[in-house]
Design an enzyme around this catalytic site. Structure first.
Site, PDB file in Angstrom:
ATOM      1  N   ASP A  70       0.571  60.193  36.603  1.00  0.00           N
ATOM      2  CA  ASP A  70      -0.505  60.511  37.548  1.00  0.00           C
ATOM      3  C   ASP A  70      -1.509  61.538  37.049  1.00  0.00           C
ATOM      4  OD1 ASP A  70       0.969  62.851  37.552  1.00  0.00           O
ATOM      5  OD2 ASP A  70       1.755  62.594  39.573  1.00  0.00           O
ATOM      6  N   HIS A 121       3.282  79.217  33.367  1.00  0.00           N
ATOM      7  CA  HIS A 121       2.318  78.260  32.819  1.00  0.00           C
ATOM      8  C   HIS A 121       1.154  79.015  32.176  1.00  0.00           C
ATOM      9  CE1 HIS A 121      -0.601  74.937  32.751  1.00  0.00           C
ATOM     10  NE2 HIS A 121       0.429  74.131  32.900  1.00  0.00           N
ATOM     11  N   ARG A 170      -2.109  72.776  40.866  1.00  0.00           N
ATOM     12  CA  ARG A 170      -3.456  73.168  41.277  1.00  0.00           C
ATOM     13  C   ARG A 170      -3.545  73.502  42.761  1.00  0.00           C
ATOM     14  NH1 ARG A 170      -8.376  72.077  38.591  1.00  0.00           N
ATOM     15  NH2 ARG A 170      -7.129  70.914  37.062  1.00  0.00           N
ATOM     16  N   GLU A 229      -3.424  64.390  41.494  1.00  0.00           N
ATOM     17  CA  GLU A 229      -2.462  63.415  41.014  1.00  0.00           C
ATOM     18  C   GLU A 229      -2.272  62.212  41.940  1.00  0.00           C
ATOM     19  OE1 GLU A 229      -1.672  67.178  38.844  1.00  0.00           O
ATOM     20  OE2 GLU A 229      -1.972  66.686  40.966  1.00  0.00           O
ATOM     21  N   HIS A 276       3.046  75.948  39.289  1.00  0.00           N
ATOM     22  CA  HIS A 276       1.748  75.996  38.612  1.00  0.00           C
ATOM     23  C   HIS A 276       0.736  74.993  39.136  1.00  0.00           C
ATOM     24  CE1 HIS A 276       3.840  72.691  36.509  1.00  0.00           C
ATOM     25  NE2 HIS A 276       2.633  72.168  36.429  1.00  0.00           N
ATOM     26  N   GLU A 333       6.167  54.644  35.439  1.00  0.00           N
ATOM     27  CA  GLU A 333       6.354  55.499  36.620  1.00  0.00           C
ATOM     28  C   GLU A 333       5.292  55.183  37.672  1.00  0.00           C
ATOM     29  OE1 GLU A 333       7.863  59.953  36.651  1.00  0.00           O
ATOM     30  OE2 GLU A 333       5.749  59.901  37.249  1.00  0.00           O
TER      31      GLU A 333
END
Length: 388
Positions: free
Chosen positions: A98, A244, A213, A134, A211, A120
């Protein structure tokens, strides 16, 4: 015999981990000529995985730029793949999951009228901004794909509800489990100095990864507030938080947790160190998708720092719990698993709804069927059609 040429494209560490078993399987099959292109959407973290699985890309688009935006990533991938696709002319492009690399690569293949295989496929949160971007990347890739490798029956049902031809869906299990089972070892010796100096046997270890967004800003601050409060109140735990490299994430995490005793802020770990750290942890707290798939195989409870998840199978199995990001809720959920033995045992079950370590083999068998190289079937995680 003319070999079928397949070009696998990925750009981030999670993609590389999950595509590695598939690429290794393709390299073992004489029917295929496997090529690999990386976009560099993640740079240092991507290189770690390539090294660990002994993968050498044929192409590196090197799109990573400081403070790059989604616009930069999308256009960088499109322009970078334009010449690669013209040169290679693959019979199919393979993408995973994604990411923005995934969607932009699928779009580039569509522009060249090259079929797309989506590894996936079919995960859905049913909330277009969670996770962002995503969820929409995955949905758009579904529209562009010609062959859908769904990890679970739930994913297959999602695709069917969207009108995808059932003959073009193969339920394979998740390649994340292939990679995990290849990597976790009881005698693993950590290579990262920040882990070598820690005695992981003295206190219960909570491994944190946060981490995404949508958690930048206030949600991440809330998460850190909960962790800080917890370690100040409890002497029997330690928190290991691989941070991250994104500057927004690092600024918040180090500001909120940099001075906390028993909170160990460490650099991003290589894959082998990280999954073996998970295996030795007491529980995991994450906003990552991959950990939701991996940790149940290790019998580790997972608390998910999101409002929704596109991976409901482990939630249904009871090994994963979605808790949001509010400080009080996060601390309460952690406290429950640290104090309630029965609650912990109920989640710490080695239930594996995502795979058995043979997903890559099923994907390649499916590709053989698609290209009419064989009629061999594999039915352990789902059967595929004849593609007539």
């Amino acid at each position: 015999m003319t070999k079928i040429k397949l070009l696998s494209v990925f750009g981030t560490r999670p993609e590389a981990i999950k595509m590695a078993p598939l690429i290794l399987e393709l390299e073992s099959r004489e029917e295929f000529a496997s090529r690999v292109a990386v976009t560099g959407q993640h740079r240092e973290m991507l290189q770690q995985v390539l090294k660990e699985f002994n993968l050498t890309p044929d192409y590196d688009l090197d799109i990573m730029r400081e403070s790059q935006t989604l616009f930069d990533t999308t256009t960088g991938v499109l322009r970078g793949l334009e010449n690669v696709l013209a040169q290679e002319k693959p019979h199919m492009l393979l993408v995973h999951g994604d990411t923005t690399t995934t969607f932009a690569s699928a779009l580039a293949a569509f522009y060249r009228q090259i079929p797309v295989g989506h590894v996936e496929a079919g995960l859905r949160s049913f909330s277009r901004y969670l996770p962002f971007p995503e969820e929409i990347n995955r949905c758009l890739t579904t529209v562009l794909a010609d062959l859908h490798f769904a990890p679970t029956e739930t994913s297959r049902e999602n695709l069917l509800q969207e009108g995808i031809d059932p003959q073009k869906i193969i339920v394979t299990g998740n390649t994340a489990i292939d990679a995990l089972l290849m990597t976790v070892k009881k005698d693993h010796v950590f290579t990262d100095p920040s882990l070598q100096e820690l005695d992981l046997s003295q206190k219960r270890v909570i491994v944190v990864e946060a981490h995404r967004r949508e958690n930048w800003g206030a949600p991440l601050t809330e998460i850190c507030t909960a962790l800080g409060s917890l370690v100040r109140r409890r002497q029997d735990i330690r928190v290991i938080f691989p941070v991250h490299p994104n500057p927004i994430v690092r600024k918040t995490v180090y500001k909120e947790l940099g001075g906390e005793v028993r909170v160990h802020l460490v650099p991003p770990l290589n894959y082998k160190d990280f999954v073996n750290l998970m295996a030795r942890a007491y529980l995991l707290v994450t906003d990552s998708g991959g950990i939701q798939e991996e940790a149940p195989s290790l019998g580790k409870p997972v608390l998910v720092l999101r409002e929704v998840t596109e991976r409901p199978e482990a939630v249904a199995a009871g090994t994963v719990k979605v808790i949001g990001t509010a400080a009080k809720a996060v601390e309460a959920a952690l406290n429950e698993l640290l104090t309630d033995t029965e609650a912990y045992k109920n989640m710490a079950r080695a239930v594996n709804p995502y795979g058995d370590g043979r997903a890559a083999c099923r994907i390649v068998d499916g590709l053989c069927s698609y290209f009419k190289l064989t009629r061999e079937k594999s039915g352990e995680f789902g059967e595929f059609g004849d593609f007539e």
